[in-house]
Scaffold this motif. Structure first.
Motif, mmCIF file in Angstrom:
data_model
loop_
_atom_site.group_PDB
_atom_site.id
_atom_site.type_symbol
_atom_site.label_atom_id
_atom_site.label_comp_id
_atom_site.label_asym_id
_atom_site.label_seq_id
_atom_site.Cartn_x
_atom_site.Cartn_y
_atom_site.Cartn_z
ATOM 1 N N VAL A 151 56.987 76.896 56.713
ATOM 2 C CA VAL A 151 57.276 78.217 56.346
ATOM 3 C C VAL A 151 56.944 79.172 57.711
ATOM 4 C CG1 VAL A 151 57.039 80.056 54.774
ATOM 5 C CG2 VAL A 151 57.317 77.941 54.096
ATOM 6 N N THR A 184 55.902 85.791 53.304
ATOM 7 C CA THR A 184 55.430 85.349 54.722
ATOM 8 C C THR A 184 55.317 86.444 55.622
ATOM 9 O OG1 THR A 184 57.331 84.595 55.093
ATOM 10 C CG2 THR A 184 55.640 82.724 54.410
ATOM 11 N N PHE A 226 54.279 72.393 54.353
ATOM 12 C CA PHE A 226 54.886 73.044 53.760
ATOM 13 C C PHE A 226 54.395 74.679 54.409
ATOM 14 C CE2 PHE A 226 56.360 76.368 50.427
ATOM 15 C CZ PHE A 226 57.461 75.996 50.679
ATOM 16 N N LEU A 227 53.510 74.996 54.369
ATOM 17 C CA LEU A 227 52.926 76.278 54.910
ATOM 18 C C LEU A 227 53.528 76.516 56.375
ATOM 19 C CD1 LEU A 227 51.525 78.238 53.136
ATOM 20 C CD2 LEU A 227 49.378 77.666 54.216
ATOM 21 N N SER A 248 67.102 87.170 50.273
ATOM 22 C CA SER A 248 66.205 86.829 51.338
ATOM 23 C C SER A 248 67.016 86.415 52.377
ATOM 24 C CB SER A 248 65.073 85.977 50.808
ATOM 25 O OG SER A 248 65.842 84.863 50.447
ATOM 26 N N GLY A 262 59.629 86.005 49.420
ATOM 27 C CA GLY A 262 59.008 85.336 50.345
ATOM 28 C C GLY A 262 57.997 86.302 51.219
ATOM 29 N N GLY A 292 59.166 78.988 60.597
ATOM 30 C CA GLY A 292 60.230 79.733 60.247
ATOM 31 C C GLY A 292 60.333 81.106 60.311
ATOM 32 N N VAL A 293 59.113 81.691 59.788
ATOM 33 C CA VAL A 293 58.965 83.072 59.942
ATOM 34 C C VAL A 293 58.781 83.665 61.173
ATOM 35 C CG1 VAL A 293 57.466 84.943 59.275
ATOM 36 C CG2 VAL A 293 58.073 83.208 57.691
#
Lengths: 918, 191
Positions: free
Chosen positions: A637, A885, A633-634, A709, A883, A640-641
């Motif tokens: 993310v 991140t 998951f990390l 977001s 978020g 994605g970031v």
């Protein structure tokens, strides 16, 4: 006899006559008689009887012999046995007298039918006497001068008759009166008997059928005498402690016979007799000295006698007499042993000397005291220490060293040889080997192999091992040539610790110990098992050892029995030294019942059941699932970031289209209502007039935070895009959330600079506000062509904000955010800076100026800028709370922006979607 | 008086029995068979002596003083004279032949026994009577023993003489009869 039966017969006859229904007077008198009268017959012989009728009766009653019938009791004798001899005589014959009984009657049938008794006789059947056998005689001495002779014999079979036995004895030319037994038929006692003359003795048995004589015994009665035992026995102790003198009186004269003797004796209390050798007492005497006795011992004596030549019988044993031998000095020293206790202080010992009281046969008297001597062997000069002790132990305090301890027992006569014990510094010499034990009935045998060197003695120590009491040491000393000993008083089912020490002439060997049971039993309880740890497929069991009192024997193994509720029992054998065991291959999430059994050689016993449930998941299984999922998951993310970051311009372009900044419009510059504008004059002048060309319709949806977001991300992309294709979006897609609008306004201002070149016309748009979560939009207004109303609207919005509760709360919320989360603010500042940087790309000089002016400007003049900055900040803050991140980037890239962080207040209208005045 | 008679008998018996061990015939125990018989007779005389010692003591005590005084020596009466006296000189006695001594012994004991039986009925206490009866019986045994031996001797002696005579007779007859008739004569002997 005869007369009696005659009477019976007569009575019987009379009775018959009286009972007869046809009793004629003539028949009352006897009409005949039977021969023989009252015979005595031998059993099994034949017998004939005659019935003879009187002549007178013949004439009187026409009675003849052929009318005679014979009867035994009331039973008719068959006619075949009759014989008519003549008119008056009839006979009856019996082949076997055993069929006869009394009476035998002669009857006659008078007138052909009526039975009349003539005569009756009694018949006696028996046997002739047998020859008496096994005649034997004994002469008993009745008193000093009287002797009686009793002879007994086997009388033989029962004769059913009166049989007389007579004991006859005679000399060759002289007979003596017969001895007639009284009450018995197999023995008789002659009250006086003559010695030294050969006497012939025999038995005669006689009855009606005959007589028989036994074989004669010919003997001199003096040869069958059983004398009276010696009497007045007395015992006296002599000078020697091992001799007792026995005296007695004989009750038989030398003139009758000379005697020999047997003397027996025993230690008082001991049931076993010893005997003086018979050859020592084979001659006539009245005293004897018994030798080889133990000193100071009570003996019991008894004596008997018989004719010297051994012909005849021994007398009975005399009454018992006791005597005590005199004391002698003790024959040996007491066995001695010690317990050395070095625990109190290292430099000295507490030595518990102990010795055993001498056994009576060793003490040889009453022990008055023990003399203990201690000699220090390490220093020759040190004096002997002597102690007189009456008990059998003594405790000494000695400095470390080597000592020779001597114990002597003393009685009235003298002292024993000394018992010596070395108390060495250490038990350094060789121990015994192969110490073993073996139960023998109620004793425990301890055996060992001797060490190679010569051993004086062995000391065997033993004690009962118990968890509740101390080991109380018992001990015993054996000579050095012994290699085994029976321990007595050992209790079954108890653990004994047995230690054997060899004693050498110059010291003692170290002890060898062994634990032993006389008899083992199964344990009195089983071990209590528990789980220490339970996993998915395994469980660690733990238990405590049974105490020594509970073991009742050597624990040979433990057995673990476990099973599921419905499964088979699994058995595991475990070494007895273990206290832990891991059960493996268990089923997960299952209830197990486990119990444990301790086994000795003689059986086993189970402890209580224990249940446990295995776990559903194994150790690390959850972690193994959760950690990768989290990591994945990390990663997603992060990816994605990164993606967003790369495409931020494009996003920005799409989400935050450049909205012309009204504040940078020419109208704003002239607005008198904004004094700050005047301060910015220099800057404002940088912007060319009528730079805002795009017309934007901004529809703000104040929905839930999530949308922010996403919406926030878009501007970045869009902005990026815009960098390359700025004109594509200038057509007026300046729509954004109201939150982002302040920043947008910043962008717009940048954009404005670019758009200024293309168009100077500002198109007003209508802002449609959706209510928050279907609330009625608060403000809807259209923007006019003029810039003035925009300023008004800002003022109004401020007023409105002051009146609305909800807006006040939100303001509070933002403020908290700003204050609490430094990084947020940092980032937001950075964010802002970035944007500024990016804006610089478009209109570098102008922006720099703006920044400078912002920093150096007066608070009043900066008000607008601040507002816009803070709006952007709060927007970003909010995003960042959702978020996080993005945060690291911010921290890394812009530390200095902290200083720049705006402290000013953000107008609430932003949230409300109110249009931000520039 | 009867007491006087008794005294006489006892003194004689004592004297006679004291001399008994001196009898060469009774002391002889060289031959095994004869020795046993002689030994038995010797034991019997010792036993009688022992009995008499106690019996005489008891009886004299029963009579009381002066008869139980150790040195009392009453006069010998006429009846006591008839009791065979053993107060002969020992050397003279030893000088007699065995035959004469045996005959004298037998004669003395036989007569003493008769006197003793008379005494038996006069003794007062049951115990003394019993002892006296026992003694009489034992003495009877001695008389019978001696007499028996002499009878046995003469029985054998006569038997021997008769056999010797018979042998002589038959020998003479054997010479008279011719040899042919020997078988017949043997058959006749069977009857």
């Amino acid at each position: 006899m005869f007369s009696r039966w005659n009477w019976v017969a007569c009575g019987f006859y009379l009775l018959l006559n009286i009972c007869s229904p046809d009793a004629s007077g003539g028949l009352v008198q006897s009409c005949g008689h039977i021969i023989p009268e009252s015979p005595v017959l031998a059993l099994g012989s034949n017998f004939t009887a005659l019935c003879i009728l009187n002549e007178s009766c013949l004439d009187f009653g026409n009675i003849y012999a052929n009318q005679i019938i014979w009867k035994i009791k009331n039973r008719l004798v068959p006619k075949e046995q009759y014989r008519e001899i003549n008119r008056t005589v009839s006979s009856v014959t019996f082949n076997d007298t055993s069929s006869l009984s009394t009476p035998l009657t002669c009857n006659i049938l008078a007138d052909g039918q009526i039975e009349q008794n003539i005569y009756g006789i009694t018949v006696t059947v028996g046997l002739a006497p047998e020859k008496p056998k096994n005649l034997s005689c004994i002469v008993h001495q009745v008193s000093k001068l009287r002797y009686s002779m009793t002879c007994s014999w086997n009388p033989g079979r029962h004769t059913f008759l009166d049989t007389q036995f007579r004991l006859k004895y005679s000399w060759p030319q002289e007979s003596f009166p017969d001895c007639i037994p009284k009450g018995v038929n197999n023995s008789c006692t002659v009250p006086d008997v003559q010695f030294f003359v050969n006497t012939e003795i025999w038995v005669e048995a006689a009855n009606a059928l005959g007589k028989a004589e036994s074989d004669p015994l010919i003997l001199d009665p003096v040869d069958i005498v059983k004398p009276l035992s010696p009497h007045n026995v007395s015992v006296s102790s002599g000078i020697l402690p091992t001799v007792l003198k026995l005296s007695w009186e004989n009750r038989i004269s030398d003139a009758v016979m000379k005697l020999k003797f047997n003397i027996r004796y025993r230690i008082f209390g001991d049931p076993n007799w010893m005997e003086v050798p018979s050859e020592d007492t084979a001659s006539p005497r009245t005293s004897f000295s018994v030798q080889g006795l133990r000193p100071y011992t009570e003996y019991v004596f008894s004596i008997r006698c018989m004719k010297e030549d051994g012909v005849g019988y021994w007398s009975d044993w005399s009454e018992e007499k006791t005597g005590i031998t005199t004391e002698d000095k003790p024959s040996k020293g007491p066995p001695i042993w010690r317990i050395v206790d070095a625990s109190h202080s290292p430099a000295s010992w507490t030595v518990h000397l102990m010795w055993k009281a001498l056994k009576p046969f060793e003490a040889n008297g009453v022990i008055l005291q023990y003399e203990v001597t201690v000699r220090d062997k390490s220093s020759l000069s040190s004096p002997l220490k002597k102690y007189n002790v009456t008990s059998t132990n003594y405790t000494l305090q000695l400095p470390n060293g080597t000592y020779e301890v001597t114990v002597i027992a003393r009685n009235k006569v003298g002292t024993s040889p000394p018992s010596v014990l070395l108390i060495p510094a250490s038990n350094s010499k060789a121990p015994v080997k192969n110490l073993i034990t073996l139960p023998k009935h109620d004793k425990l045998w301890v055996g060992w192999t001797a060490p190679n060197s010569y051993v004086l003695k062995y000391v065997i120590e033993w004690c009962l091992v118990s968890s509740s009491a101390d080991c109380i040491i018992e001990w015993q000393i054996t000579p050095g040539d012994v290699q085994g000993i029976d321990l007595k008083g050992i209790k079954p089912f108890k653990c004994y610790l047995i230690t054997v020490y060899p004693l050498y002439a110059d010291g003692q060997g170290s002890g060898q110990s062994v634990k032993a049971y006389l008899k083992q039993d199964r344990p009195s309880k089983g071990p209590t098992v528990q789980t220490k740890k339970v996993g998915k497929a395994e469980a660690v069991l733990t238990w405590n050892h049974l105490t020594v009192d509970e073991q009742n024997g050597f624990i040979r193994n433990y057995t673990i029995l476990y099973k599921t509720v419905d499964g088979n029992e699994t058995v595991v054998t475990v070494d007895p030294s273990k206290t832990e065991y891991t059960l493996s291959s268990l089923s997960s999430d299952t209830l197990y019942t486990v119990r444990m059994m301790a086994s000795t050689d003689n059986g086993s016993r189970s402890g209580p059941d224990f249940t446990f449930t295995t776990q559903k998941f194994g150790k690390g299984e959850i972690e193994a699932i959760v950690v990768p999922v989290c990591l994945a998951f990390l990663l997603i993310v992060l990816l994605g970031v990164l993606f967003c970051f790369n495409k931020r311009d494009l996003i920005k372009k799409h989400i935050w289209p450049i909205v012309p900044d009204p504040s940078k419009s020419n109208i704003a510059q002239w607005s008198p209502q904004v004094p700050a504008k005047h301060n910015f004059n220099s800057k404002d002048q940088m912007y060319p007039e009528g730079s805002f060309t795009d017309v934007s319709v901004v529809e703000v949806e104040a929905d839930d935070k999530k949308s922010f977001s996403e919406q926030d991300l878009k501007p970045f992309d869009l902005l990026k895009k815009e960098k390359s294709t700025s004109e594509g979006h200038s057509s007026g897609i300046g729509g954004s959330s109201c939150m982002s609008s302040p920043r947008q306004s910043v962008s717009d201002s940048d954009e404005g600079e670019t758009t200024q070149n293309t168009s100077s016309t500002v198109q007003y748009s209508t802002v449609v506000l959706n209510g928050y979560r279907d609330q009625t939009p608060v403000q809807v207004f259209s923007r006019s062509e003029s810039t003035q109303p925009l300023l008004d609207s800002e003022e109004r919005s401020e007023d409105h904000a002051g009146g609305g509760d909800s807006t006040a709360q939100r303001q509070q919320y933002f403020r908290q955010n700003g204050g609490q989360d430094e990084t947020n603010t940092d980032r937001s500042c950075f964010e802002r800076t970035k944007q500024i940087t990016r804006a610089n790309e478009g209109d570098l000089v102008g922006f720099v100026q703006l920044q400078i002016s912002g920093q150096s400007s007066q608070p009043l003049g900066l008000g607008m800028e601040k507002n816009t900055q803070e709006a952007a900040l709060s927007n970003v803050s909010q995003t960042s709370t959702e978020g996080q991140t993005m945060r690291p980037e911010a921290v890394e890239e812009n530390p200095l922006s902290v200083d720049e962080m705006p402290k000013s207040y953000l107008p609430q209208t932003v949230r409300q979607g109110g249009y931000m005045p520039q | 008086s009867p007491t006087g008679d008794s005294w006489g008998i006892f003194t004689f018996l004592c004297a006679a029995l004291c001399n008994l061990p001196a009898l060469p015939a009774l002391n002889c125990s060289e031959e095994l068979g004869a020795g046993q018989s002689i030994q038995q007779t010797y034991d019997l005389t010792r036993y009688l002596e022992h009995q008499l010692r106690t019996l005489a003591g008891t009886y004299l005590n029963y009579l009381g003083p002066p008869f139980n005084e150790p040195d009392f020596n009453p006069p010998r009466l006429a009846r006591a004279e008839r009791v065979p006296s053993a107060t002969v000189d020992l050397d003279l006695w030893r000088g007699l032949t065995d035959n004469a001594r045996l005959a004298a012994n037998y004669r003395a004991y036989s007569r003493l026994l008769c006197y003793l039986r008379v005494l038996d009925g006069q003794v007062g206490t049951a115990e003394l009577r019993h002892r006296l009866a026992h003694f009489c019986a034992s003495l009877q045994g001695l008389v019978l023993s001696i007499g028996g031996k002499m009878d046995d001797f003469w029985l054998l002696k006569e038997l021997q003489t008769w056999l010797w005579r018979s042998a002589k007779d038959f020998n003479r007859l054997k010479k008279k009869v011719p040899p042919a008739v020997v078988t017949l004569r043997l058959e006749a002997r069977g009857f």
